[in-house]
Design a protein around this motif. Structure first.
Motif, mmCIF file in Angstrom:
data_model
loop_
_atom_site.group_PDB
_atom_site.id
_atom_site.type_symbol
_atom_site.label_atom_id
_atom_site.label_comp_id
_atom_site.label_asym_id
_atom_site.label_seq_id
_atom_site.Cartn_x
_atom_site.Cartn_y
_atom_site.Cartn_z
ATOM 1 N N ARG A 66 0.839 -1.208 0.000
ATOM 2 C CA ARG A 66 0.000 0.000 0.000
ATOM 3 C C ARG A 66 0.874 1.258 0.000
ATOM 4 O O ARG A 66 0.610 2.221 -0.706
ATOM 5 C CB ARG A 66 -0.907 -0.011 1.239
ATOM 6 N N MET A 67 1.950 1.207 0.768
ATOM 7 C CA MET A 67 2.760 2.405 0.927
ATOM 8 C C MET A 67 3.700 2.665 -0.245
ATOM 9 O O MET A 67 4.297 3.725 -0.337
ATOM 10 C CB MET A 67 3.557 2.322 2.226
ATOM 11 N N ASN A 68 3.855 1.661 -1.079
ATOM 12 C CA ASN A 68 4.741 1.806 -2.238
ATOM 13 C C ASN A 68 3.979 1.427 -3.493
ATOM 14 O O ASN A 68 4.083 0.291 -3.974
ATOM 15 C CB ASN A 68 5.972 0.914 -2.075
ATOM 16 N N LEU A 89 -4.580 -0.324 -2.489
ATOM 17 C CA LEU A 89 -3.395 -1.079 -2.909
ATOM 18 C C LEU A 89 -2.956 -0.708 -4.318
ATOM 19 O O LEU A 89 -2.016 -1.276 -4.850
ATOM 20 C CB LEU A 89 -3.695 -2.579 -2.835
ATOM 21 N N HIS A 90 -3.694 0.224 -4.903
ATOM 22 C CA HIS A 90 -3.356 0.702 -6.242
ATOM 23 C C HIS A 90 -3.453 -0.418 -7.261
ATOM 24 O O HIS A 90 -2.622 -0.537 -8.169
ATOM 25 C CB HIS A 90 -1.946 1.314 -6.272
ATOM 26 N N TYR A 140 5.718 -7.131 -2.424
ATOM 27 C CA TYR A 140 6.589 -8.059 -1.711
ATOM 28 C C TYR A 140 6.339 -9.442 -2.302
ATOM 29 O O TYR A 140 5.334 -9.673 -2.960
ATOM 30 C CB TYR A 140 6.209 -8.150 -0.236
ATOM 31 N N ALA A 141 7.242 -10.366 -1.998
ATOM 32 C CA ALA A 141 6.961 -11.767 -2.295
ATOM 33 C C ALA A 141 7.059 -12.534 -0.993
ATOM 34 O O ALA A 141 7.802 -12.137 -0.083
ATOM 35 C CB ALA A 141 7.955 -12.302 -3.301
#
Ligand code: ASP
Length: 586
Positions: free
Chosen positions: A184-186, A576-577, A191-192
């Motif tokens: 969310r912040m990026n 979450l874009h 992430y995996a």
């Protein structure tokens, strides 16, 4: 505590005691004058008894209102049982009830909560919390618990430190498909979830931890089979200042310790087999060595006799199914159909029987004289009553197919007893394997595995022949663990990435952190990871790793109990874009 004893605890010695028990109603048997309730908890079953004329009527009436799986608490007296049940440890006593309290009634369970249940797989998965009440399922998890405890004991005794590594990490293209988590912040970044903590454990070696382990969840987004789950548990280990031999010894000790503790079996020294031999004699890098039936190659005996199938084949190879000469035409046809199935892919099956008079009869007698056939017989050390089964074709495919046939025959002839354990190390794996689809080399184990120093010179001309310091532990045809000695030198690691088709920039972007670390005093190191669920399955003697996981996923990767995965709301998606193609307003 609401109870004085458990339902598995009371014996003849307790006769006369006042006790309080809590548990679930397993079953009620009402014979009119007599009424019995089987009461169950994790520890066992205790029988409650009610007798018309002796037990106050209101207590009997109350007991008659109980349903299966009601949670109850009883106060009563332990008495000796008139007709004892020697199948259960509490079978010599029963409880005369003075007081019964229903702690919680229960709906009728959707299947029988007994050792043998009438519930199908799907239903039991949906109500897994009820399935877990059943003794065989609970026993599996108890086994898992003991295995985990003994794993920690052994590794602790050998100075391994358990360190947790992160679960949100970085996606890399090597290995299986990653599960990813949007950040969310990026915006636009992910992430995996780790397929294994491989790079972290190596970094811990650079940090000087020297001996690390972790019983850790790993995630791989692969198609599922009986022995695979999207999330599974590894016993992940790494050691510094070791050679392959040291790792093998340490973990041979580990598996022996587990067998001794859990099964009272002493394993002794584990045999070792090279990868090349495993392929040549078993057609598999995880041979089931509970039985012999090794491959015998026949090219030198069968070529140029006019049998085109053999003449054209790269490899003609067979097995001796001892004592199976009695196989009927029908059974042989079945075997032929078996090897011709698309998953196995052989074009046909040639057989030869050794008759009681020592003569050999084959399905290709037209081309081979009795003398020829006797030579075949000698090659297989065949005796009267044996059945020789032969496949031919491309080397790799034929070996693979014969491996399947060997396992099938092992099964049919009762040679794969699940109470027999045949562990071994498979060593000297190739460093690389050629991938037809992407037309490039892949690391057979992973890109951090070190080549055998004596093979490094092959790197430019014959990379496919380089052997790795890599090893698998195999038990009964199951790969239970695998590992390697790692590269700890930046230059060699860079060379490896180049060989695997990474550009300098790609290698730097994905694994720069590791290669940088190698420049700050990386000790020689190596390790191994065991598939913990598989190990439990093997120790428990079951077919499916699901039986040893409390809340497993089904074949489509779904948890049908909590109903996951599931859609998320537009708000969540927006945060979450993530844009979904099938959401019209986006
Ligand atoms: N990380 C490896 C694996 O998951 C095991 C190892 O090399 O230690 O297979």
């Amino acid at each position: 505590m609401l109870r004085s004893h458990t339902c598995g605890e009371l014996r003849l010695d307790n006769v006369g005691e006042e006790v309080i028990l809590t548990g679930w109603v397993q079953r009620l048997r009402d014979k009119g004058g007599m009424l019995w309730v089987d009461m169950r908890d994790r520890y066992g079953i205790t029988q409650l008894t009610y007798e018309e004329g002796i037990t106050p009527q209101n207590l009997i009436d109350q007991a008659r209102t109980l349903g299966r799986e009601y949670v109850i608490r009883v106060v009563g007296k332990v008495v000796e049982r008139y007709s004892k049940n020697d199948k259960i440890p509490t079978g010599a006593i029963e409880i005369v009830v003075h007081k019964l309290e229903v702690l919680n009634p229960a709906k009728l369970p959707p299947f029988l909560i007994e050792d043998e249940t009438d519930g199908g797989d799907d239903l039991r998965m949906k109500y897994r919390y009820l399935d877990l009440r059943r003794t065989p399922v609970r026993r599996n998890l108890e086994l898992r618990h003991r295995m985990m405890r003994e794993t920690r004991n052994y590794l602790d005794q050998h100075y391994f430190i358990e360190v947790e590594t992160p679960v949100l990490i970085k996606s890399t293209p090597e290995g299986a498909r990653d599960f990813v988590v949007p950040s969310r912040m990026n915006p636009g970044e992910f992430y995996a979830l780790p397929q294994s903590p491989q790079t972290f454990k190596q970094l811990l070696m650079v940090s000087g931890f020297d001996r690390y382990y972790q019983i850790v969840k790993c995630f791989r987004d692969e198609d599922l089979r009986a022995d695979r789950q999207p999330e599974f548990t590894q016993i992940d280990c790494e050691m510094s200042f070791v050679k392959q031999e040291d790792v093998l010894n340490m973990f041979e000790g580990f598996i022996s310790y587990l067998f001794e503790k859990e099964k009272g079996i002493k394993l002794g020294k584990l045999p070792r087999m090279t990868y090349a031999d495993a392929m040549k004699y078993y057609g598999s890098d995880k041979p089931d060595t509970r039985f012999d039936m090794r491959f015998v190659e026949l090219n030198h005996l069968v070529k140029n006799k006019g049998f085109k199938v053999f003449d054209d084949a790269e490899l003609v190879v067979g097995i001796n199914a001892k004592g199976a000469a009695y196989y009927t035409r029908k059974q042989l046809d079945e075997l032929t159909d078996f090897v011709k199935r698309p998953q196995i892919g052989a074009t046909g099956l040639v057989y030869a029987r050794v008759n009681e008079d020592g003569s050999i009869k084959s399905s290709v007698d037209k081309f081979y004289s009795p003398d020829d056939l006797q030579h075949w017989g000698s090659a297989f050390h065949a005796e009267r009553g044996d059945l020789i089964l032969i496949l031919a074709g491309n080397k790799d495919k034929t070996r693979k197919a014969l491996n399947e046939l060997r396992l099938e025959m092992g099964e049919r002839l009762g040679l794969r007893d699940k109470n027999v354990y045949s562990p071994l190390w498979v060593v000297d794996f190739p460093l690389l394997e050629w991938d037809e689809d992407s037309n490039r080399w892949h690391a057979m184990h992973h890109p951090f595995t070190s080549p055998k120093p004596e093979d490094i010179e092959l790197i430019d001309d014959r990379p496919g022949d380089i052997r790795a310091n890599a090893y698998d532990m195999v038990i009964n045809g199951v790969e239970v663990g695998g590992g390697s000695i790692r590269i700890h030198d930046r230059r060699l690691q860079e060379q490896m990435f180049t060989l695997l088709g990474f550009s300098h920039a790609e290698a730097e972007a994905q694994f720069g952190f590791l290669m940088n670390a190698f420049e700050y005093g990386a000790p020689p190191h190596g390790g191994i990871a065991f598939g913990f669920d598989r190990l439990c399955t093997l120790f428990g003697g079951s077919e499916s790793i699901r039986d040893y996981i409390a809340f497993p996923k089904n074949n489509s990767g779904r948890d049908v109990m909590i109903d996951a995965p599931s859609p998320i709301s537009d708000t969540q998606l927006n945060e979450l874009h993530i844009r979904m193609k099938n959401i019209p307003h986006q």
